[in-house]
Design an enzyme around this catalytic site. Structure first.
Site, PDB file in Angstrom:
ATOM      1  N   ASP A  98     -50.802  10.506 101.026  1.00  0.00           N
ATOM      2  CA  ASP A  98     -52.087  11.320 100.217  1.00  0.00           C
ATOM      3  C   ASP A  98     -52.851  10.192 100.903  1.00  0.00           C
ATOM      4  O   ASP A  98     -54.652  10.199 101.203  1.00  0.00           O
ATOM      5  CB  ASP A  98     -52.245  10.796  99.134  1.00  0.00           C
ATOM      6  CG  ASP A  98     -53.888  12.025  98.672  1.00  0.00           C
ATOM      7  OD1 ASP A  98     -54.085  12.166  99.145  1.00  0.00           O
ATOM      8  OD2 ASP A  98     -54.914  10.908  98.020  1.00  0.00           O
ATOM      9  N   CYS A 108     -49.029  34.178  90.999  1.00  0.00           N
ATOM     10  CA  CYS A 108     -50.372  33.586  89.665  1.00  0.00           C
ATOM     11  C   CYS A 108     -50.495  35.253  89.249  1.00  0.00           C
ATOM     12  O   CYS A 108     -50.936  34.939  87.882  1.00  0.00           O
ATOM     13  CB  CYS A 108     -51.479  33.497  90.837  1.00  0.00           C
ATOM     14  SG  CYS A 108     -51.724  31.367  91.001  1.00  0.00           S
ATOM     15  N   CYS A 150     -57.588  22.736  84.582  1.00  0.00           N
ATOM     16  CA  CYS A 150     -57.243  23.539  85.168  1.00  0.00           C
ATOM     17  C   CYS A 150     -55.446  23.219  85.092  1.00  0.00           C
ATOM     18  O   CYS A 150     -54.899  24.246  85.594  1.00  0.00           O
ATOM     19  CB  CYS A 150     -58.152  23.588  86.672  1.00  0.00           C
ATOM     20  SG  CYS A 150     -57.314  22.099  87.157  1.00  0.00           S
TER      21      CYS A 150
HETATM   22  C1  B12 Z   1     -60.390  16.604  98.759  1.00  0.00           C
HETATM   23  C2  B12 Z   1     -59.029  15.657  97.597  1.00  0.00           C
HETATM   24  C3  B12 Z   1     -59.228  16.329  96.419  1.00  0.00           C
HETATM   25  C4  B12 Z   1     -60.928  17.056  95.780  1.00  0.00           C
HETATM   26  C5  B12 Z   1     -60.452  18.403  96.427  1.00  0.00           C
HETATM   27  C6  B12 Z   1     -59.714  19.216  95.479  1.00  0.00           C
HETATM   28  C7  B12 Z   1     -59.332  20.870  96.106  1.00  0.00           C
HETATM   29  N1  B12 Z   1     -59.312  21.473  95.497  1.00  0.00           N
HETATM   30  O1  B12 Z   1     -59.778  20.445  97.511  1.00  0.00           O
HETATM   31  C8  B12 Z   1     -61.022  16.236  94.260  1.00  0.00           C
HETATM   32  C9  B12 Z   1     -61.387  14.978  94.603  1.00  0.00           C
HETATM   33  C10 B12 Z   1     -61.777  17.165  93.822  1.00  0.00           C
HETATM   34  C11 B12 Z   1     -59.603  16.650  94.284  1.00  0.00           C
HETATM   35  C12 B12 Z   1     -59.379  16.785  92.413  1.00  0.00           C
HETATM   36  C13 B12 Z   1     -57.916  16.561  92.216  1.00  0.00           C
HETATM   37  N2  B12 Z   1     -56.328  16.402  93.011  1.00  0.00           N
HETATM   38 CO1  B12 Z   1     -56.910  16.511  94.775  1.00  0.00          CO
HETATM   39  N3  B12 Z   1     -56.351  15.505  97.111  1.00  0.00           N
HETATM   40  C14 B12 Z   1     -57.548  15.887  98.386  1.00  0.00           C
HETATM   41  C15 B12 Z   1     -57.074  15.463  99.036  1.00  0.00           C
HETATM   42  C16 B12 Z   1     -57.403  14.100  99.733  1.00  0.00           C
HETATM   43  C17 B12 Z   1     -57.299  16.968 100.136  1.00  0.00           C
HETATM   44  C18 B12 Z   1     -57.576  18.375  99.804  1.00  0.00           C
HETATM   45  C19 B12 Z   1     -57.831  19.239 100.858  1.00  0.00           C
HETATM   46  O2  B12 Z   1     -57.666  19.206 101.822  1.00  0.00           O
HETATM   47  N4  B12 Z   1     -58.833  19.844 100.428  1.00  0.00           N
HETATM   48  C20 B12 Z   1     -60.081  21.178 101.198  1.00  0.00           C
HETATM   49  C21 B12 Z   1     -59.207  22.847 100.456  1.00  0.00           C
HETATM   50  C22 B12 Z   1     -59.995  23.439 101.166  1.00  0.00           C
HETATM   51  O3  B12 Z   1     -58.009  22.387 100.641  1.00  0.00           O
HETATM   52  P1  B12 Z   1     -57.649  23.730  99.821  1.00  0.00           P
HETATM   53  O4  B12 Z   1     -57.595  22.647  98.652  1.00  0.00           O
HETATM   54  O5  B12 Z   1     -55.526  22.245 100.301  1.00  0.00           O
HETATM   55  O6  B12 Z   1     -57.093  24.730  99.997  1.00  0.00           O
HETATM   56  C23 B12 Z   1     -56.138  24.535 101.984  1.00  0.00           C
HETATM   57  C24 B12 Z   1     -55.393  25.798 101.695  1.00  0.00           C
HETATM   58  O7  B12 Z   1     -54.027  25.583  99.728  1.00  0.00           O
HETATM   59  C25 B12 Z   1     -56.044  26.940 101.983  1.00  0.00           C
HETATM   60  N5  B12 Z   1     -54.995  28.511 101.261  1.00  0.00           N
HETATM   61  C26 B12 Z   1     -53.561  28.252 101.040  1.00  0.00           C
HETATM   62  N6  B12 Z   1     -53.909  29.307 100.304  1.00  0.00           N
HETATM   63  C27 B12 Z   1     -54.739  29.581 100.142  1.00  0.00           C
HETATM   64  C28 B12 Z   1     -54.671  31.339  99.943  1.00  0.00           C
HETATM   65  C29 B12 Z   1     -55.858  32.356 100.238  1.00  0.00           C
HETATM   66  C30 B12 Z   1     -56.437  33.228  99.709  1.00  0.00           C
HETATM   67  C31 B12 Z   1     -57.236  30.944 100.679  1.00  0.00           C
HETATM   68  C32 B12 Z   1     -58.901  31.339 100.388  1.00  0.00           C
HETATM   69  C33 B12 Z   1     -57.018  29.289 101.357  1.00  0.00           C
HETATM   70  C34 B12 Z   1     -55.363  29.605 100.472  1.00  0.00           C
HETATM   71  O8  B12 Z   1     -56.766  26.802 102.617  1.00  0.00           O
HETATM   72  C35 B12 Z   1     -57.496  25.480 102.466  1.00  0.00           C
HETATM   73  C36 B12 Z   1     -57.107  25.119 104.025  1.00  0.00           C
HETATM   74  O9  B12 Z   1     -56.503  24.266 104.591  1.00  0.00           O
HETATM   75  C37 B12 Z   1     -55.420  15.997  98.829  1.00  0.00           C
HETATM   76  C38 B12 Z   1     -54.155  15.400  99.915  1.00  0.00           C
HETATM   77  C39 B12 Z   1     -54.501  15.984 101.372  1.00  0.00           C
HETATM   78  N7  B12 Z   1     -53.652  14.849 102.080  1.00  0.00           N
HETATM   79  O10 B12 Z   1     -54.113  16.686 101.783  1.00  0.00           O
HETATM   80  C40 B12 Z   1     -55.445  15.568  97.901  1.00  0.00           C
HETATM   81  C41 B12 Z   1     -54.083  16.615  96.912  1.00  0.00           C
HETATM   82  C42 B12 Z   1     -54.725  17.657  96.901  1.00  0.00           C
HETATM   83  N8  B12 Z   1     -54.975  15.845  95.119  1.00  0.00           N
HETATM   84  C43 B12 Z   1     -53.806  16.213  93.843  1.00  0.00           C
HETATM   85  C44 B12 Z   1     -54.422  15.826  92.897  1.00  0.00           C
HETATM   86  C45 B12 Z   1     -53.009  15.265  92.035  1.00  0.00           C
HETATM   87  C46 B12 Z   1     -55.497  16.175  92.532  1.00  0.00           C
HETATM   88  C47 B12 Z   1     -56.153  15.877  90.935  1.00  0.00           C
HETATM   89  C48 B12 Z   1     -55.262  16.731  90.131  1.00  0.00           C
HETATM   90  C49 B12 Z   1     -56.252  14.446  90.022  1.00  0.00           C
HETATM   91  C50 B12 Z   1     -56.301  14.510  88.529  1.00  0.00           C
HETATM   92  N9  B12 Z   1     -55.802  14.778  87.935  1.00  0.00           N
HETATM   93  O11 B12 Z   1     -58.192  14.912  88.846  1.00  0.00           O
HETATM   94  C51 B12 Z   1     -57.292  16.959  91.175  1.00  0.00           C
HETATM   95  C52 B12 Z   1     -56.822  18.387  90.661  1.00  0.00           C
HETATM   96  C53 B12 Z   1     -58.587  19.212  91.077  1.00  0.00           C
HETATM   97  C54 B12 Z   1     -57.937  21.061  91.905  1.00  0.00           C
HETATM   98  N10 B12 Z   1     -57.920  21.552  90.548  1.00  0.00           N
HETATM   99  O12 B12 Z   1     -57.599  20.646  93.163  1.00  0.00           O
HETATM  100  C55 B12 Z   1     -52.913  16.150  94.644  1.00  0.00           C
HETATM  101  C56 B12 Z   1     -52.258  17.877  94.561  1.00  0.00           C
HETATM  102  C57 B12 Z   1     -50.813  17.803  94.532  1.00  0.00           C
HETATM  103  C58 B12 Z   1     -50.489  19.334  94.312  1.00  0.00           C
HETATM  104  N11 B12 Z   1     -49.063  19.554  93.331  1.00  0.00           N
HETATM  105  O13 B12 Z   1     -50.796  20.243  94.166  1.00  0.00           O
HETATM  106  C59 B12 Z   1     -52.665  16.322  96.814  1.00  0.00           C
HETATM  107  C60 B12 Z   1     -51.915  17.176  97.491  1.00  0.00           C
HETATM  108  C61 B12 Z   1     -52.575  14.978  96.778  1.00  0.00           C
HETATM  109  C62 B12 Z   1     -51.106  13.800  96.750  1.00  0.00           C
HETATM  110  N12 B12 Z   1     -51.101  13.889  97.814  1.00  0.00           N
HETATM  111  O14 B12 Z   1     -50.348  14.375  95.990  1.00  0.00           O
HETATM  112  N13 B12 Z   1     -58.773  15.909  95.022  1.00  0.00           N
HETATM  113  S1  SF4 Z   2     -53.726  28.992  85.605  1.00  0.00           S
HETATM  114 FE1  SF4 Z   2     -53.997  29.114  88.038  1.00  0.00          FE
HETATM  115  S2  SF4 Z   2     -53.011  28.040  88.832  1.00  0.00           S
HETATM  116 FE2  SF4 Z   2     -51.869  28.707  86.295  1.00  0.00          FE
HETATM  117  S3  SF4 Z   2     -50.573  31.055  86.457  1.00  0.00           S
HETATM  118 FE3  SF4 Z   2     -52.276  31.249  85.923  1.00  0.00          FE
HETATM  119  S4  SF4 Z   2     -54.217  31.425  87.774  1.00  0.00           S
HETATM  120 FE4  SF4 Z   2     -52.118  30.615  88.454  1.00  0.00          FE
HETATM  121  S1  SF4 Z   3     -63.143  19.812  86.758  1.00  0.00           S
HETATM  122 FE1  SF4 Z   3     -61.350  19.409  85.710  1.00  0.00          FE
HETATM  123  S2  SF4 Z   3     -60.631  22.200  85.577  1.00  0.00           S
HETATM  124 FE2  SF4 Z   3     -61.894  22.123  86.889  1.00  0.00          FE
HETATM  125  S3  SF4 Z   3     -61.400  21.633  89.137  1.00  0.00           S
HETATM  126 FE3  SF4 Z   3     -62.181  19.780  88.541  1.00  0.00          FE
HETATM  127  S4  SF4 Z   3     -59.375  19.503  87.279  1.00  0.00           S
HETATM  128 FE4  SF4 Z   3     -59.966  21.645  87.163  1.00  0.00          FE
END
Ligand code: B12
Ligand code: SF4
Ligand code: SF4
Length: 324
Positions: free
Chosen positions: A138, A193, A249
């Site tokens: 991470d 999903c 979530c």
């Molecule tokens: C910034 C970050 C956050 C931010 C933003 C989260 C987010 N969803 O972007 C915040 C602080 C909110 C956060 C929260 C959490 N995080 Co965080 N976070 C990160 C981090 C550092 C970067 C993620 C990122 O690049 N975000 C930018 C968005 C745009 O990227 P993305 O969501 O991954 O989306 C990409 C692909 O998924 C994709 N994509 C793939 N398929 C498809 C299909 C379609 C149609 C589209 C449009 C896009 C798409 O497109 C995007 C572009 O690359 C990663 C670690 C890392 N180095 O990657 C950990 C990471 C994602 N986090 C993690 C965790 C555990 C959490 C939390 C569960 C912690 C908690 N319990 O509070 C929450 C979950 C919230 C959630 N629902 O995501 C884990 C997730 C593990 C897993 N099983 O997925 C990671 C991987 C850290 C780790 N090393 O384990 N996080």
């Molecule tokens: S709760 Fe969200 S991530 Fe889980 S199966 Fe339903 S749509 Fe997919």
């Molecule tokens: S507020 Fe909670 S339920 Fe909503 S996206 Fe963030 S981690 Fe998921």
């Protein structure tokens, strides 16, 4: 770039690396290339929409995230590991704040590092002189979920989390980037999903503008961990009793509720008694006491001041819930 090796040898090395990863305590492991991830455009849109909020590093790292083969010179493979921390969750006592599951003990950035270092050593030994293998937990600009999906570990759910069909999403990801020519796995292509939208509907702050798009600035996880300063009132009012992170979530996801196997948690050894803290727990602590009790956990990121702010929000929310 990896030196070419016969296919049988590259498959044998991959098998050895995977067996070592499992021995070290990782639940699953997959190998993929460092070709550009396919959703770079979605990432740019996410940044342009302001969804990264104050996480400036997401902007700084954007180019590297889109070209992961430039992160470590010469590396063209990622060994992606998944750590499963799923386990039973308890009832939270009254007047307590809730802590996200991954944060109930040792910080995974440090906790997973020794095992990942050992995995990198194993990869370097196999590759011999000139082998490069750099671990990332991470940290750095590694697009972990995209690589994990391409390494066959699961699909990216509508809640944006990587979901392993056997283990759900209560997992952490880490990787070793290497130039050792390891055989790669097939991507996980299915989207399981289906028509479900539970995560989108349950999010307390409405943080999903669309499936698989998270506006981090509304997410409780961002607000309680990353954000500094006063939490905007309209969001604070919806944070319920969460004082560090949020699991809503994931808690509602059928892949966690029905199908997931509990993790062995042999490395972090998370502690279910740290699932909550009394809402006045930080009121009388000084910095030294906070560091002693929580400095080795993820709570260190918001720090004492951040945890006091989060608890104050939860106090108001709990009082409102309990008032007749
Ligand atoms: C910034 C970050 C956050 C931010 C933003 C989260 C987010 N969803 O972007 C915040 C602080 C909110 C956060 C929260 C959490 N995080 Co965080 N976070 C990160 C981090 C550092 C970067 C993620 C990122 O690049 N975000 C930018 C968005 C745009 O990227 P993305 O969501 O991954 O989306 C990409 C692909 O998924 C994709 N994509 C793939 N398929 C498809 C299909 C379609 C149609 C589209 C449009 C896009 C798409 O497109 C995007 C572009 O690359 C990663 C670690 C890392 N180095 O990657 C950990 C990471 C994602 N986090 C993690 C965790 C555990 C959490 C939390 C569960 C912690 C908690 N319990 O509070 C929450 C979950 C919230 C959630 N629902 O995501 C884990 C997730 C593990 C897993 N099983 O997925 C990671 C991987 C850290 C780790 N090393 O384990 N996080
Ligand atoms: S709760 Fe969200 S991530 Fe889980 S199966 Fe339903 S749509 Fe997919
Ligand atoms: S507020 Fe909670 S339920 Fe909503 S996206 Fe963030 S981690 Fe998921």
């Amino acid at each position: 770039m990896a030196a070419e090796v016969p296919r049988a040898l590259s498959a044998a090395w991959a098998a050895q690396v995977k067996s070592e990863a499992r021995r070290l305590g990782f639940a699953a492991v997959g190998i993929t290339t460092l070709a550009p991830p396919p959703h770079a455009e979605a990432f740019d849109q996410w940044l342009a929409s302001g969804f990264a909020g104050t996480m400036r590093y997401m902007h700084r790292q954007a180019e590297s995230r889109k070209t992961p083969d430039r992160i470590v010179q010469g590396a063209d493979r990622a060994v992606v590991v998944l750590y499963n921390y799923a386990g039973p969750d308890g009832q939270i006592p009254r007047a307590c704040g809730r802590i996200a599951r991954y944060a109930r003990g040792q910080d995974y950035h440090e906790g997973l590092r020794p095992a990942l270092d050992d995995l990198a050593d194993c990869i370097r030994r196999l590759g011999g002189p000139g082998a490069v293998a750099q671990p990332f937990v991470d940290a750095g600009p590694v697009p972990e979920r995209e690589l994990a999906q391409r390494a066959g570990l699961g699909w990216i759910g509508k809640n944006t989390l990587l979901i392993d069909p056997r283990r759900g999403s209560f997992t952490l990801l880490a990787s070793v980037l290497t130039n050792v020519s390891l055989a790669t796995d097939n991507p996980f292509e299915a989207d399981r999903c289906g028509s479900c939208t539970r995560c989108l509907d349950a999010c307390p702050t409405g943080a999903f503008p669309a499936p698989r798009v998270l506006d981090a600035t509304r997410c409780v996880s961002y607000l309680t961990i990353e954000y500094r300063g006063a939490i905007p009132q309209h969001l604070a009012d919806r944070m319920d009793d969460w004082v560090f992170g949020c699991d809503v979530c994931q808690d509602v996801c059928p892949w966690n509720r029905k199908f997931a196997q509990s993790g062995e948690d042999s490395i972090l050894r998370l502690d279910p008694t740290r699932a909550w803290v009394p809402l006045d727990a930080f009121a009388d602590l000084d910095e030294a006491e906070f560091t002693r009790d929580h400095g080795w956990t993820p709570l260190e990121r918001p720090g004492l001041e951040g945890m006091r702010r989060n608890c104050a929000v939860a106090v108001a929310n709990v009082a409102r819930k309990e008032s007749p």
